[in-house]
Write a protein that holds these residues in place. Sequence first.
Motif, PDB file in Angstrom:
ATOM      1  N   THR A 185       2.305  -7.772   6.192  1.00 37.69           N
ATOM      2  CA  THR A 185       1.982  -6.382   5.851  1.00 37.69           C
ATOM      3  C   THR A 185       1.363  -5.684   7.062  1.00 37.69           C
ATOM      4  O   THR A 185       1.717  -4.547   7.399  1.00 37.69           O
ATOM      5  CB  THR A 185       0.987  -6.337   4.669  1.00 37.69           C
ATOM      6  N   THR A 189       2.982  -2.632   9.111  1.00 36.24           N
ATOM      7  CA  THR A 189       2.299  -1.341   9.098  1.00 36.24           C
ATOM      8  C   THR A 189       2.133  -0.818  10.518  1.00 36.24           C
ATOM      9  O   THR A 189       2.452   0.339  10.812  1.00 36.24           O
ATOM     10  CB  THR A 189       0.923  -1.479   8.407  1.00 36.24           C
ATOM     11  N   ASP A 242      -3.354  -0.206   3.608  1.00 35.94           N
ATOM     12  CA  ASP A 242      -2.101  -0.769   3.085  1.00 35.94           C
ATOM     13  C   ASP A 242      -2.285  -1.270   1.663  1.00 35.94           C
ATOM     14  O   ASP A 242      -1.371  -1.768   1.029  1.00 35.94           O
ATOM     15  CB  ASP A 242      -1.559  -1.877   4.000  1.00 35.94           C
ATOM     16  N   ILE A 290      -0.505   3.880   2.985  1.00 36.83           N
ATOM     17  CA  ILE A 290       0.596   3.788   3.942  1.00 36.83           C
ATOM     18  C   ILE A 290       1.908   4.332   3.368  1.00 36.83           C
ATOM     19  O   ILE A 290       2.676   4.987   4.069  1.00 36.83           O
ATOM     20  CB  ILE A 290       0.764   2.331   4.472  1.00 36.83           C
ATOM     21  N   ASP A 389       2.515  -2.454  -3.486  1.00 34.54           N
ATOM     22  CA  ASP A 389       1.596  -2.180  -2.391  1.00 34.54           C
ATOM     23  C   ASP A 389       0.172  -2.575  -2.728  1.00 34.54           C
ATOM     24  O   ASP A 389      -0.777  -1.982  -2.223  1.00 34.54           O
ATOM     25  CB  ASP A 389       1.681  -0.711  -1.943  1.00 34.54           C
TER      26      ASP A 389
END
Lengths: 423, 459
Positions: A185, A189, A242, A290, A389
């Motif tokens: 992740t 990102t 995130d 995000i 998420d």
Amino acid sequence: MNPPIKPLKNCGKCGLCLTACPVYKVLKEEQASPRAKLQLIKAFENNTLESSPLLKELVSKCLMCGSCAVACPSGINHYEHFMDMRQKMVESLGETPAIKSLIFLLSKESRIRMGAGMAKLGQTLTPKWLADKYRLGNIPINQFPRLNPTPFRKTVATTISPKGLKKGSLVYFTGCATNFLYEDTGISTIGILTHLGYEVIIPKDQTCCGIPLMFHGAPAVENMMTNIQALCAHDCHGIIVDCTTCGAALKDEYPALIRKTKEKDRPATEHNGEVLEDCAQKIAAKTTDILSFIAAHRKDLVFDETTPKLGPVAYHAPCHSRNSFKSQPLVQDLLRNLPFMDYTPTPDEAECCGGGGTFFYEHPDIAKIMMDKKLWHVNAVNARYWLTDCPVCRINMSGNLDKSGDIQVRHPVSLIYGALKKP
Amino acid sequence: MTHITDEIRKQLVHIVTQKRYLDSKEELACYAYDAFWEESMPHAVIFPETADEVSRILKIAFLHKIPVTARGAGTSLCSASVPIQHGIVLCFSKMDKIVEVNTRDRYIIVQPGVINADVQKALAPFGFFYPPDPGSMNIATIGGNIAQNAGGPRCLKYGVTMDYVLGMEVVLASGEIVTFGSRNVKDVTGYKLSSLFCGSEGTLGLVTRAILKVMPKPETVQTLMVTFKDLDDTANAVSDIIGSGILPAAIELMDRFTLNAIEDSFGLGLDRTAEGTLLIEIDGIKEACEREMDKIIEHLKANNAVHIQESANDADRERLWTARRSAYGVFAKLAPDIVSEDVTVPVSRVPEMIRKIKQITKSYNLTAGVLAHAGDGNMHPMIPADRSNTEEWARVEKAFDEIFAAAADLGGTLSGEHGIGLAKARYLPLVMNQDSRNLMSRIKQAIDPAGILNPGKFV
Ligand code: SF4
Ligand code: SF4
């Protein structure tokens, strides 16, 4: 003094919040409903009910998903009333030793690091404190997420330059899950943000957002102070999370918590000459999840045209994404418009997975009913990828999937990053 | 009335197991209320799962004269599910199975704890729907709908719950399990007892299964949002439309105060300056709808409508209705308590009744919102107030005394859809003479001789 939250007495007992409550929907018992929790809190405050283990259990039988507050036409902020009540219950009844040590550990970054360091001795085994934090209670050990080889924040520079022309800079709050469990992740990102032309700053002194502590009735003031100072130290256009639960801490809980500590007559602390409260407000205003950020910049993403079509892809909308960031429609729109993705929404995309709060650990039976429904739907659309998420949802979802199947649970960013055109 | 002794408790727990028997004070506190303001603690809460369990519980209660109050989702607006004489709350929320969907024969069979909205969901794939649509339909149960003979906006055209109950299984106070009616839309075999139990508010027996008539979904639905400068014009438009023989599915009226309260919460972009707003819905065959729509618009214009807007799509419509359904809660935001009644008058008297409500509340120095299922004369005057302010509360009570009297004067009645419960028991003499009330008591006496079912309410 301005009452920060709508007083409890403004609950007209209409019952509309029951429609939104995932726990009520499963149990069909009023005492599990948001309306009942408010009535119990009211009774406690009027001294008609004194604190008791049962009272504590009843007000804690809750995912802290915030769906009730969104449904309430009277503007009751259940979330804060519940948080407040949990704190009072813990003050009068105490907490179990396991939870106490978890709170002790999570409240200081140095202790978290030590916990992670000790875990490394056991290689990829998930350390107990992480298992407790993410309440891996009813997930088979071999379906625990694997620990990052090195904590993610240690593997990246504090400042990462953008690809191409710099459009601005963003502070990235990584949260514990990305730091210790899901480095994919984090990598994705950063990859997406730099692809979009943003410099990414990852303050090294950030720590656990403190939400797990707050759910356990600990105020998490230390975590808040550390994070506010860490995040305020950088000039930036926005703060990216995130995980929408961490996001909710920055956006909603910190300002509320500061207000509360102030009410207790503690002087507001100064930070670089700025009052901490102002810093918290600034952070709250700048915080974006995000996926909303990507949705707003979708047109600037350049994809590798050779990316094979991925799908079918289902999405699970975590409670804080829906209720705090209200991002679900944006995410749907984003997923629908990604050229490489065959997005197949399930009808229960917004239903809770049962992972939230202290729930899935304390009430595995109820959580299982919620999860089973979700699994049924995701299998019904033949999903290959199941996106979400929120790391807690991710752990819960992948932990409950039938391992013989081939559904992969991912953060949407990792698929998006994978499809970007690389230089 | 007897208390629940240890021995009785043991017998009751034996029937449903400990898991479905609550009697801690913490849990009992969660069953002391519904959406009305009155509260009263039960001594025990029991969740039955079958008619047989209900029967065995009632036999015990009957023997020991323990009050039994039925509850579904607890959204009654007249205190119907509050155990005012304590005793047992029998909560039907776990009897929530849909037993059979049969749209070929136009019925659905459900247990009492099934949520109204779930009935709609079960029918939708077949192109059918169940017309009664109380504001609380997303959470209220069919058992509760039947007990209160619930209605809603659509009932203007389609009628209320009673018109859709084909048959039922009921457990009487004695524990006897009786059934009446059938799966047939036409059935005149014996007394139509389901009509008696509809609206009996749990005072005669407890429904454990219901056969409901369902309707094919109309081909089109069109919604109009209409604003007026004058509340009188608004009400006149309604009685003109109905008077001319057009029957829309719903005509909802909101005064300015109500509209603003809704707008504050939902920000739908409604016109805050309008003194009166109508939400009109027509449904049916497309061509017929269009012709009706033209006629309706004529009447609206003749009554000085300022702005007439057709909602563009289903999402728009849904938003308007969600906002409308939340009106009660939206009012709750304004003050700790909210008194919402549902006096009903013949539709030609709607303009007069609205004027009366405004006059009366003004004379007691109260703010009131008026919301009405205007097409069938069903008014919801709503007064936000604070019960702890005794002086204000006394004014509220006086105002409602006058409002009920005014409605009775105009040939109206006390309740269009909420029921009587505790809320309106004392007003019954306004609309029923002594002999009529005696008849109700005799029926009650015959069916529930020990008076254990929902005692302390209107009968
Ligand atoms: S929706 Fe709001 S007003 Fe209604 S019962 Fe729930 S908290 Fe109370
Ligand atoms: S926060 Fe979620 S789980 Fe808790 S009462 Fe509200 S809707 Fe129910």
